[in-house]
Design a protein around this motif. Structure first.
Motif, PDB file in Angstrom:
ATOM      1  N   MET A 215       1.005  -1.306   0.012  1.00 12.44           N
ATOM      2  CA  MET A 215      -0.005   0.031   0.029  1.00 12.44           C
ATOM      3  C   MET A 215       0.811   1.140  -0.143  1.00 12.44           C
ATOM      4  SD  MET A 215      -3.384  -0.898   2.332  1.00 12.44           S
ATOM      5  CE  MET A 215      -2.348  -1.777   3.734  1.00 12.44           C
ATOM      6  N   SER A 216       1.820   1.332   0.580  1.00 13.15           N
ATOM      7  CA  SER A 216       2.947   2.337   0.603  1.00 13.15           C
ATOM      8  C   SER A 216       3.478   2.789  -0.550  1.00 13.15           C
ATOM      9  CB  SER A 216       3.808   2.259   1.810  1.00 13.15           C
ATOM     10  OG  SER A 216       4.753   1.274   1.717  1.00 13.15           O
ATOM     11  N   VAL A 217       3.860   1.401  -1.021  1.00 14.32           N
ATOM     12  CA  VAL A 217       4.450   1.814  -2.593  1.00 14.32           C
ATOM     13  C   VAL A 217       3.663   2.241  -3.397  1.00 14.32           C
ATOM     14  CG1 VAL A 217       5.579   0.364  -4.515  1.00 14.32           C
ATOM     15  CG2 VAL A 217       6.323  -0.040  -2.004  1.00 14.32           C
ATOM     16  N   PHE A 218       2.349   1.517  -3.495  1.00  9.56           N
ATOM     17  CA  PHE A 218       1.144   2.157  -4.431  1.00  9.56           C
ATOM     18  C   PHE A 218       0.850   3.504  -4.043  1.00  9.56           C
ATOM     19  CE2 PHE A 218      -3.051   2.695  -5.896  1.00  9.56           C
ATOM     20  CZ  PHE A 218      -3.154   2.281  -7.079  1.00  9.56           C
ATOM     21  N   CYS A 219       0.767   4.018  -3.106  1.00  8.49           N
ATOM     22  CA  CYS A 219       0.531   5.379  -2.690  1.00  8.49           C
ATOM     23  C   CYS A 219       1.602   6.313  -3.165  1.00  8.49           C
ATOM     24  CB  CYS A 219       0.113   5.416  -1.236  1.00  8.49           C
ATOM     25  SG  CYS A 219      -0.344   7.165  -0.980  1.00  8.49           S
ATOM     26  N   ALA A 220       2.943   5.766  -2.856  1.00  8.77           N
ATOM     27  CA  ALA A 220       4.113   6.706  -3.382  1.00  8.77           C
ATOM     28  C   ALA A 220       4.095   6.833  -4.911  1.00  8.77           C
ATOM     29  CB  ALA A 220       5.334   6.092  -2.762  1.00  8.77           C
ATOM     30  N   LEU A 221       3.739   5.905  -5.473  1.00  6.92           N
ATOM     31  CA  LEU A 221       3.698   5.756  -7.080  1.00  6.92           C
ATOM     32  C   LEU A 221       2.901   6.704  -7.712  1.00  6.92           C
ATOM     33  CD1 LEU A 221       4.919   2.249  -7.954  1.00  6.92           C
ATOM     34  CD2 LEU A 221       6.256   4.379  -7.919  1.00  6.92           C
ATOM     35  N   PHE A 222       1.735   6.416  -7.143  1.00  2.87           N
ATOM     36  CA  PHE A 222       0.420   7.143  -8.002  1.00  2.87           C
ATOM     37  C   PHE A 222      -0.357   8.147  -7.442  1.00  2.87           C
ATOM     38  CE2 PHE A 222       0.826   2.374  -9.477  1.00  2.87           C
ATOM     39  CZ  PHE A 222       0.677   2.690 -10.708  1.00  2.87           C
ATOM     40  N   GLY A 224       1.313  11.005  -7.416  1.00  3.47           N
ATOM     41  CA  GLY A 224       1.555  11.871  -8.453  1.00  3.47           C
ATOM     42  C   GLY A 224       1.845  11.157  -9.815  1.00  3.47           C
ATOM     43  N   LYS A 225       2.531  11.928 -10.423  1.00  2.00           N
ATOM     44  CA  LYS A 225       2.970  11.360 -11.952  1.00  2.00           C
ATOM     45  C   LYS A 225       4.174  10.324 -11.338  1.00  2.00           C
ATOM     46  CE  LYS A 225       1.626  15.428 -14.528  1.00  2.00           C
ATOM     47  NZ  LYS A 225       0.685  14.741 -15.158  1.00  2.00           N
ATOM     48  N   PRO A 226       3.942   9.175 -11.888  1.00  5.70           N
ATOM     49  CA  PRO A 226       4.903   8.199 -11.234  1.00  5.70           C
ATOM     50  C   PRO A 226       6.301   7.995 -11.789  1.00  5.70           C
ATOM     51  CG  PRO A 226       3.219   7.077 -12.591  1.00  5.70           C
ATOM     52  CD  PRO A 226       2.972   8.387 -12.226  1.00  5.70           C
ATOM     53  N   TRP A 227       6.369   8.763 -12.973  1.00  3.53           N
ATOM     54  CA  TRP A 227       7.675   8.665 -13.931  1.00  3.53           C
ATOM     55  C   TRP A 227       8.570   9.869 -13.870  1.00  3.53           C
ATOM     56  CZ3 TRP A 227       7.548   3.738 -13.210  1.00  3.53           C
ATOM     57  CH2 TRP A 227       6.513   2.976 -13.944  1.00  3.53           C
ATOM     58  N   SER A 228       8.030  10.831 -13.105  1.00  2.14           N
ATOM     59  CA  SER A 228       8.579  12.199 -13.103  1.00  2.14           C
ATOM     60  C   SER A 228       9.367  11.995 -11.967  1.00  2.14           C
ATOM     61  CB  SER A 228       7.598  13.405 -13.327  1.00  2.14           C
ATOM     62  OG  SER A 228       8.215  14.445 -12.830  1.00  2.14           O
ATOM     63  N   SER A 229      10.695  12.723 -12.227  1.00  2.00           N
ATOM     64  CA  SER A 229      11.585  13.094 -10.984  1.00  2.00           C
ATOM     65  C   SER A 229      11.006  14.187 -10.060  1.00  2.00           C
ATOM     66  CB  SER A 229      12.922  13.063 -11.352  1.00  2.00           C
ATOM     67  OG  SER A 229      13.357  12.122 -12.255  1.00  2.00           O
ATOM     68  N   THR A 230      10.597  14.851 -10.608  1.00  2.00           N
ATOM     69  CA  THR A 230      10.144  16.366  -9.946  1.00  2.00           C
ATOM     70  C   THR A 230       8.667  16.243  -9.486  1.00  2.00           C
ATOM     71  OG1 THR A 230       9.838  17.511 -11.797  1.00  2.00           O
ATOM     72  CG2 THR A 230      12.085  17.489 -10.700  1.00  2.00           C
ATOM     73  N   GLN A 231       7.835  15.803 -10.516  1.00  2.00           N
ATOM     74  CA  GLN A 231       6.231  16.034 -10.099  1.00  2.00           C
ATOM     75  C   GLN A 231       5.633  14.746  -9.668  1.00  2.00           C
ATOM     76  OE1 GLN A 231       4.975  19.081 -11.143  1.00  2.00           O
ATOM     77  NE2 GLN A 231       7.300  19.297 -11.203  1.00  2.00           N
ATOM     78  N   SER A 232       6.362  13.811  -9.286  1.00  2.00           N
ATOM     79  CA  SER A 232       5.928  12.526  -8.613  1.00  2.00           C
ATOM     80  C   SER A 232       5.588  12.988  -7.077  1.00  2.00           C
ATOM     81  CB  SER A 232       6.850  11.376  -8.714  1.00  2.00           C
ATOM     82  OG  SER A 232       8.027  12.051  -8.226  1.00  2.00           O
ATOM     83  N   ARG A 233       4.986  12.280  -6.303  1.00  2.00           N
ATOM     84  CA  ARG A 233       4.735  12.527  -4.886  1.00  2.00           C
ATOM     85  C   ARG A 233       5.595  11.076  -4.043  1.00  2.00           C
ATOM     86  NH1 ARG A 233      -0.416  15.119  -6.705  1.00  2.00           N
ATOM     87  NH2 ARG A 233       0.025  17.399  -6.634  1.00  2.00           N
ATOM     88  N   ARG A 234       6.358  10.712  -4.248  1.00  2.00           N
ATOM     89  CA  ARG A 234       6.839   9.615  -3.676  1.00  2.00           C
ATOM     90  C   ARG A 234       6.811   9.778  -2.268  1.00  2.00           C
ATOM     91  NH1 ARG A 234      10.423  10.116  -8.200  1.00  2.00           N
ATOM     92  NH2 ARG A 234       9.851   8.743  -9.952  1.00  2.00           N
ATOM     93  N   LEU A 235       7.564  10.616  -1.816  1.00  2.00           N
ATOM     94  CA  LEU A 235       7.933  11.237  -0.307  1.00  2.00           C
ATOM     95  C   LEU A 235       6.538  11.310   0.370  1.00  2.00           C
ATOM     96  CD1 LEU A 235       9.670  11.634   2.264  1.00  2.00           C
ATOM     97  CD2 LEU A 235      10.090  13.796   1.293  1.00  2.00           C
ATOM     98  N   LEU A 236       5.638  12.337  -0.195  1.00  2.00           N
ATOM     99  CA  LEU A 236       4.300  12.497   0.166  1.00  2.00           C
ATOM    100  C   LEU A 236       3.500  11.185   0.430  1.00  2.00           C
ATOM    101  CD1 LEU A 236       2.294  14.766   1.049  1.00  2.00           C
ATOM    102  CD2 LEU A 236       1.726  14.662  -1.307  1.00  2.00           C
ATOM    103  N   GLY A 237       3.479  10.421  -0.679  1.00  2.00           N
ATOM    104  CA  GLY A 237       2.845   8.959  -0.683  1.00  2.00           C
ATOM    105  C   GLY A 237       3.244   8.149   0.641  1.00  2.00           C
ATOM    106  N   CYS A 238       4.573   8.125   0.818  1.00  2.00           N
ATOM    107  CA  CYS A 238       5.018   7.361   1.943  1.00  2.00           C
ATOM    108  C   CYS A 238       4.495   8.143   3.481  1.00  2.00           C
ATOM    109  CB  CYS A 238       6.489   7.379   1.927  1.00  2.00           C
ATOM    110  SG  CYS A 238       7.187   6.295   0.791  1.00  2.00           S
ATOM    111  N   MET A 239       4.347   9.527   3.436  1.00  2.00           N
ATOM    112  CA  MET A 239       4.016  10.061   4.834  1.00  2.00           C
ATOM    113  C   MET A 239       2.520   9.991   4.876  1.00  2.00           C
ATOM    114  SD  MET A 239       6.913  10.894   6.041  1.00  2.00           S
ATOM    115  CE  MET A 239       5.854  11.372   7.354  1.00  2.00           C
TER     116      MET A 239
END
Length: 855
Positions: A215-222, A224-239
């Motif tokens: 669930m945390s990985v899915f949230c981190a990926l999706f 935001g934009k999963p393939w962007s280095s800047t417009q993704s939200r990986r850290l926000l998804g984990c948090m």
């Protein structure tokens, strides 16, 4: 933190009349023996267990257990229930007395097994001790399995240590170890159920960890934009994942502070709540992405919450109220589960409306810097190769949104196609109703609470195989009729005891072959036989029994070999004295627990019998209702009397489960209707949402039958939890539909609602599915039930929220919305796509794209 694990504390109505009767019985009719015995079930590896070699191996097992020493130094002789000068050992060894002659022939063995009484004088019933019996002209000549019951003294504190020593002798690493050449031994002790249920949870901890990771990985990926280095939200998804966990921790803490016990089922709740909670993050993030990027970040967050905050609050309030209503259920396991869920939902909502918005703003600030910060390393600025591409900042180009919108367009292209879609969903609901009406059971299989690899499951399987059912359920179930606060020395009350006993034995669900165990009948024969020979039995202490020797129903409790009833009863002040002498007689000591004394007078008495074997909930409900009918019949003459058995509280659960489910789900649907009416306002929108919820619950009832499950406390918890999920899937869509411009056609507004909120709903469905997938691989059937139920919830709820509801809104939704569209949201289409004929005001999308205006 208080934990509850005993079955009677979790699965039955604590304030039912049968529970009150049982508690009264346990308070007054204390027994010198332990409740549930330690039990061995022994089978032969080949041949009959009654073959001489196999029988001697069985008796050797018994001797080995007797010689066993517990960690506290106690042996069987120290902890056993004593009858006379010896230990009481029930089951097969009782047929052969205290000592066994090793020179017994096969004929001697079969003669002992076929005896009508044990060597100690007790009546012998082969069904209690032997399973899979083979008979020849009514004579037992073989058997597949035998039981040996080790009854412990209840007043000692040593029985737990001895029981654990018994487990250690036959179990290693929770699996049976078979160390005998000719026989296999299966074991159960009173604490086995709780121990194995707790072990189930410990064994599934890796699966739970896997669910959290997915669930945390899915949230981190999706998020935001999963393939962007800047417009993704990986850290926000984990948090966000840990934010939901914090809300759950807060909710659990408040529930415990309110005194709600923690149960093994409550441990599954976090995985479900994470799926529910993450939905809000996708909705808020999607609304934020749809705002005008030229605005400041705080204003964009404000606009996003103005757009979706109402629907988020609506869904969570609905879930909260539904759980609180579910907590009114009669079953404690459901009550406590719903209380933990309701407090957790509140904190999850609170954190999303506050902390998540703050974290979203911080992440947006990182992404909007020049150059933007990398995700998840926010303090590192992106190099040229990592800078966002031309489409990275464009929130309108979502492939998922385009797919969902295209689906709606196809389904509502013609009225006929939309009607076919609606009919298809209604047909599925109709099939579900038919399945539920013809095949929905209400059993609760105790085997489901054990791990797949467990000595206790092996015991249950063997017991069901050879004895036709579980001894903890409906096999040879003892029952009693309790009468209190009567003048038991009068001939009228003593005659009433005979009549009650006769009617009790005549019940269709009472085993007449086992007879009636009536202390009064035996006492009356003892007194009449010894009249004039004891100080307590003078001749003038007797009065003629009403009806004399020819009175009906007096023979119900006659002992073996006695055919005539007594003609006189002991009465007056000699009754208590004679009864004390009778109970102190060694041959009559077994009746001591049937008479309750208070202040040197008889307070209450009971008559005992045994029910016929029952193997399913319908039979067991019939047993209970027949017992209650007998109780009701005797209330005018014996006020407060009742028929009681320990298993009645579980039979009562089977009887009321449908009523409890109907009431709880009905209240939840009512709450959803009332709350949605306050926000959606338009009656047609409210009606459509209500129909969606009703159809989903109908499908879930069919899902229970489809998976071969039963309606019980576990499945009922899932049905109540379905409210929170289904509301998320449908209410967001209905509310967003009402926000679209009233100048557009229904079909166009359904498309725009799907484009704006559909992806968030789809991702929410996906996170819930990921949360439950690991439960499919659980080592316990109880947890797999959660997977099967939630699989149905996710599929039915998701399809109704993303397919049925948009089609209904497009075909028959309200033509005039009650809420004006917020012009500051700019994620909608530019109005140039689609059929212009279906859009009376082609400039409406341009209005939605306009700059923010002063209010």
């Amino acid at each position: 933190m208080e934990a509850k694990s005993e079955a009677r504390d979790l699965w039955v109505d604590q304030v039912s009349q049968v529970m009150k009767d049982l508690e009264w019985t346990e308070e007054y009719f204390t027994s010198g023996g332990g409740g549930e015995p330690c039990r061995l079930l022994i089978t032969a590896k080949s041949g009959s267990i009654l073959d001489k070699d196999n029988l001697m191996a069985t008796l050797q097992v018994v001797q080995d257990v007797k010689a066993m020493v517990a960690d506290n130094g106690k042996t069987w002789d120290d902890v056993c229930l004593r009858v006379g000068s010896g230990c009481f050992l029930s089951g097969l060894p009782r047929y052969f007395g205290s000592t066994v002659n090793q020179s017994l022939s096969q004929d001697d063995i079969l003669n002992s097994i076929n005896a009508q009484t044990f060597p100690d004088g007790g009546d012998a019933f082969p069904d209690d001790s032997m399973g899979g019996m083979v008979r020849n002209n009514g004579r037992i000549v073989g058997a597949k399995a035998v039981r040996v019951d080790w009854v412990l003294r209840a007043e000692q504190d040593w029985e737990d240590a001895w029981a654990q020593a018994l487990i250690n002798k036959f179990v290693e690493s929770s699996m049976l170890k078979q160390s005998y050449d000719l026989v296999e031994v299966f074991v159960q002790v009173p604490s086995s159920g709780d121990d194995e249920l707790n072990r189930t949870v410990r064994a599934d901890i890796p699966l739970f960890a896997l669910a959290f990771v997915l669930m945390s990985v899915f949230c981190a990926l999706f998020l935001g934009k999963p393939w962007s280095s800047t417009q993704s939200r990986r850290l926000l998804g984990c948090m966000e994942f840990f934010l939901v966990l914090m809300g759950i921790v807060a909710g659990f803490g408040v529930a415990m502070l309110l005194g709600k016990p923690f149960t093994v089922l409550t441990q599954i709740l976090p995985f479900i709540l994470v799926g529910i909670g993450i939905d809000d993050a996708f909705v808020i993030a999607g609304a934020f992405d749809a705002t005008d990027t030229s605005l400041s970040i705080p204003v964009r967050v404000e606009n996003a919450m103005q757009r979706v905050g109402v629907s988020i609050t609506l869904t969570k309030v609905t879930s909260l109220v539904s759980f609180l209503l579910g907590a009114t259920c009669a079953f404690p396991s459901v009550q406590w589960f719903c209380m933990f869920a309701s407090t957790s939902v509140f904190f999850i909502w609170l954190l999303h409306c506050s902390a998540f918005c703050a974290m979203l703003a911080l992440d947006a600030k990182r992404a909007s810097r020049d150059p933007p910060g990398l995700d998840p390393f926010a303090c590192i600025s992106a190099r040229a190769s990592c800078m966002p591409g031309p489409g990275d900042r464009d929130a309108t180009k979502s492939p998922l949104a385009q797919i969902l919108v295209s689906m709606v367009r196809v389904l509502v292209r013609t009225p006929a196609l939309g009607l076919v879609t609606v009919i298809l969903f209604l047909a599925v609901a109709g099939i579900s109703i038919w399945q539920a009406s013809s095949g929905l059971g209400t059993d609760f299989n105790i085997i489901d609470l054990t791990p797949d690899s467990s000595y206790l499951r092996d015991f249950y399987v063997q017991e069901r195989l050879h004895f036709g059912g579980l001894s903890t359920g409906g096999l040879a179930l003892p029952t009693s009729y309790v009468i209190m606060d009567q003048n038991f020395s009068s001939v009228e009350v003593q005659r009433m005891l005979e009549e009650v006993g006769a009617e009790m034995l005549a019940l269709s669900n009472v085993n007449s072959e086992r007879g009636l165990r009536s202390w009064h009948t035996i006492f009356s024969h003892w007194a009449w036989t010894n009249r004039g020979s004891l100080p307590s039995l003078p001749l003038d202490a007797f009065e003629p029994a009403p009806g004399g020797l020819n009175r009906s129903s007096c023979a119900a409790g006659l002992p073996t070999g006695v055919t005539a009833c007594v003609s006189h009863f002991v009465t007056g002040p000699h009754f208590e004295l004679a009864l004390l002498d009778f109970l102190n007689d060694g041959m009559s000591s077994g009746f001591r627990d049937d008479v309750v004394w208070r202040d040197q007078a008889v307070k209450a008495v009971r008559l005992r019998a045994t029910h016929v074997d029952t193997v399913n909930s319908r039979q067991q409900v019939a047993v209970l209702e027949e017992a209650e009918a007998l109780t009701a019949k005797w209330q005018p003459r014996a006020a407060g009397s009742f028929m009681s058995a320990q298993a009645y509280i579980f039979f009562d659960q089977y009887r009321i489960i449908v009523e409890q489910m109907t009431t709880s789900i009905g209240l939840c649907l009512l709450a959803v209707t009332v709350i949605s009416a306050l926000v959606l306002a338009h009656p047609l929108s409210v009606l459509i949402v209500f129909v969606v919820l009703a159809l989903v619950f109908t499908d879930l009832m069919g899902n229970i039958v489809l998976w071969g499950l039963d309606l019980n406390s576990i499945s009922m918890i899932n049905l109540i939890m379905a409210v929170g999920l289904v509301v998320d899937y449908s209410m967001h869509m209905a509310h967003n539909f009402s926000l679209q411009s009233s100048t557009l056609s229904r079909a166009r507004r359904a498309e725009l609602a799907m484009e704006e909120i559909g992806p968030a709903i789809f991702l929410g469905v996906s996170t819930t599915f990921l949360a439950i997938v690991p439960l499919a691989f659980s080592s316990s059937q109880a947890f797999r039930v959660f997977f099967k139920m939630f699989f149905g919830i996710v599929v039915a709820g998701g399809l109704h929220g993303l397919v049925f509801l948009p089609v209904c809104l497009a075909v028959m939704g309200p033509s005039v919305t009650q809420a004006a569209a917020d012009p500051r949201i700019s994620n909608l289409e530019d109005g140039k796509e689609g059929n212009e004929a279906t859009e009376p005001d082609s400039s409406a999308p341009k209005v939605l794209e306009s700059k923010p205006q002063e209010q």
